[in-house]
Each structure stands twice: as C-alpha cells, then as structure tokens.
Write a protein that holds these residues in place. Structure first.
Motif, PDB file in Angstrom:
ATOM      1  N   ARG A 176       2.766 -13.154   2.339  1.00  0.00           N
ATOM      2  CA  ARG A 176       1.996 -13.192   1.326  1.00  0.00           C
ATOM      3  C   ARG A 176       2.644 -12.318   0.167  1.00  0.00           C
ATOM      4  N   SER A 177       1.904 -12.619  -0.746  1.00  0.00           N
ATOM      5  CA  SER A 177       2.305 -11.924  -2.258  1.00  0.00           C
ATOM      6  C   SER A 177       1.840 -10.980  -2.313  1.00  0.00           C
ATOM      7  N   ALA A 178       2.601  -9.933  -2.611  1.00  0.00           N
ATOM      8  CA  ALA A 178       2.085  -8.312  -2.863  1.00  0.00           C
ATOM      9  C   ALA A 178       2.182  -8.251  -4.488  1.00  0.00           C
ATOM     10  N   ARG A 187       3.671  -3.857   0.405  1.00  0.00           N
ATOM     11  CA  ARG A 187       4.793  -4.898   0.913  1.00  0.00           C
ATOM     12  C   ARG A 187       4.895  -5.166   2.532  1.00  0.00           C
ATOM     13  N   ALA A 190       1.957  -7.304   3.586  1.00  0.00           N
ATOM     14  CA  ALA A 190       2.111  -8.733   2.955  1.00  0.00           C
ATOM     15  C   ALA A 190       3.213  -9.403   3.716  1.00  0.00           C
ATOM     16  N   ASP A 195      -3.271  -9.894   3.765  1.00  0.00           N
ATOM     17  CA  ASP A 195      -3.670  -9.878   2.447  1.00  0.00           C
ATOM     18  C   ASP A 195      -3.779  -8.522   1.887  1.00  0.00           C
TER      19      ASP A 195
END
Length: 205
Positions: A176-178, A187, A190, A195
């Motif tokens: 996932r994006s951080a 980080r 993610a 989440d």
C-alpha cells in the motif's frame, strides 16, 4: 534474504521488540478483546492468540521442534484479558532462552516460510513482533509511542524477505501507499499490506 553476512545478531533487537509488545499487551482490558484490528481476519483476542502461538513456535524451532501449528490456537477463546501478559511474557522468555546458543544463528532451521539460517528466522520473528505490536497498539489507540528504530530494522527485513510483486501465496496483502513524509513504522505496515492510516471503527461510523 539469501545472504547472512550483513545481517546482525537479531537477538538484542528481538529483546527490545518483545519488551515493546509486552507493554502493549499489558494495556489490553476485557473490553478490548472483541475490538477490530488492522488485520481484518483478527480481532484483538485472535491477534493475541496468533502472537503467543507464533512466539512459542519460533522457540520450538530453536529447541529442535517444529514450527507447525494453527494460526490462532483453539485455546485462545478461553483466555481472559488479564492472562495475556503472562502468556506473552512466558512465550517470549522461552524464545529468548531457546535462541541463547550462538551456534543457532547460522544453523539451518525450518520455519513456515522455508529452510533458512537461524538469524534469518529470528529476524523474521522481529519483523512479525514489531508489525503485530503496531496492529495491537493501533487497535488500542496507543501507537504514537512505538520505537521507530525497531520499525526501521523490521522494514529492512520485510523488504528483503518479501517482494513487492508475486505475493499470491504469502500471508500479506499488496503493498500500500504510505504518506510521503511517513516514518519507518508507517512504511513497514504499508509494505506488509496494511493501511497505515487505519483507525478503529467507532459506533457513529
């Protein structure tokens, strides 16, 4: 994580990570046990069972036994909130004692993700411990004081052990994006498919 030459002894880092998790487990009260966590498949009770059971299994590996076992042990449902700190303390103490022999660090051992040198198995346990501490702390609303140095170590392990792509058979979701200015803890979670902005559901949501 095929090379072991630049992987330091993970035992001192594990001791710090276990201490951090122990403090978080000690904050669990009866009203928390059915609360949601960032791991959709676990409520707090199941997460505690997963952590204690997993710690016992990594201890068993160093003792010459097997790392096989249920993801969430059946006895988990019977444990009251006040017993979890003792169970985790006993499990982490057993792991520490089991891995005290220096020769185990470079001996091959079999863990659920393969046959690896002991130091890699234990580094993976640090990653799990740090990550599940965030899961539990976030569920309890106590994640603001987690150790960024521990998260940085765990992130290095995670990025070397777990590819960004091809995770179909791994127990982790897609990366996932951080946030751009995120610290190591955000980080890490993610990278492991969580989440980093997850928050516990509230009654008015």
């Amino acid at each position: 994580m095929n090379s072991t030459h630049d992987i330091p002894d993970p035992r001192p880092v594990y001791a710090r990570a276990a201490g951090q998790l122990a403090r978080t487990v000690a904050a669990v009260d009866p009203g928390h046990l059915s609360a949601a966590t960032p791991c959709a498949e676990y409520d707090v009770r199941a997460l505690l069972g997963h952590v204690v059971g997993g710690t016992r299994r990594i201890a068993a590996v160093a003792e010459g036994g097997s790392a096989e076992g249920p993801d969430v042990p059946a006895w988990t449902s019977e444990v009251p909130a006040e017993e979890w700190p003792r169970l985790y303390d006993e499990a982490s103490a057993r792991l520490t004692a089991a891995w005290a022999d220096d020769t185990l660090l470079d001996a091959p051992v079999t863990v659920p993700w393969g046959r690896v040198p002991g130091r890699i198995a234990l580094a993976g346990s640090v990653m799990e411990t740090v990550t599940h501490t965030w899961d539990l702390a976030r569920a309890l609303g106590r994640d603001q004081e987690l150790d960024e140095e521990l998260a940085a170590f765990a992130l290095t392990v995670a990025q070397r052990a777990l590819p960004a792509e091809g995770r179909e058979h791994a127990p982790f979701g897609a990366v996932r994006s951080a946030p751009q200015d995120a610290g190591a803890q955000a980080r890490l979670v993610a990278w492991l498919g969580r989440d980093p902005e997850w928050s516990a559901p509230t009654a008015d949501r």
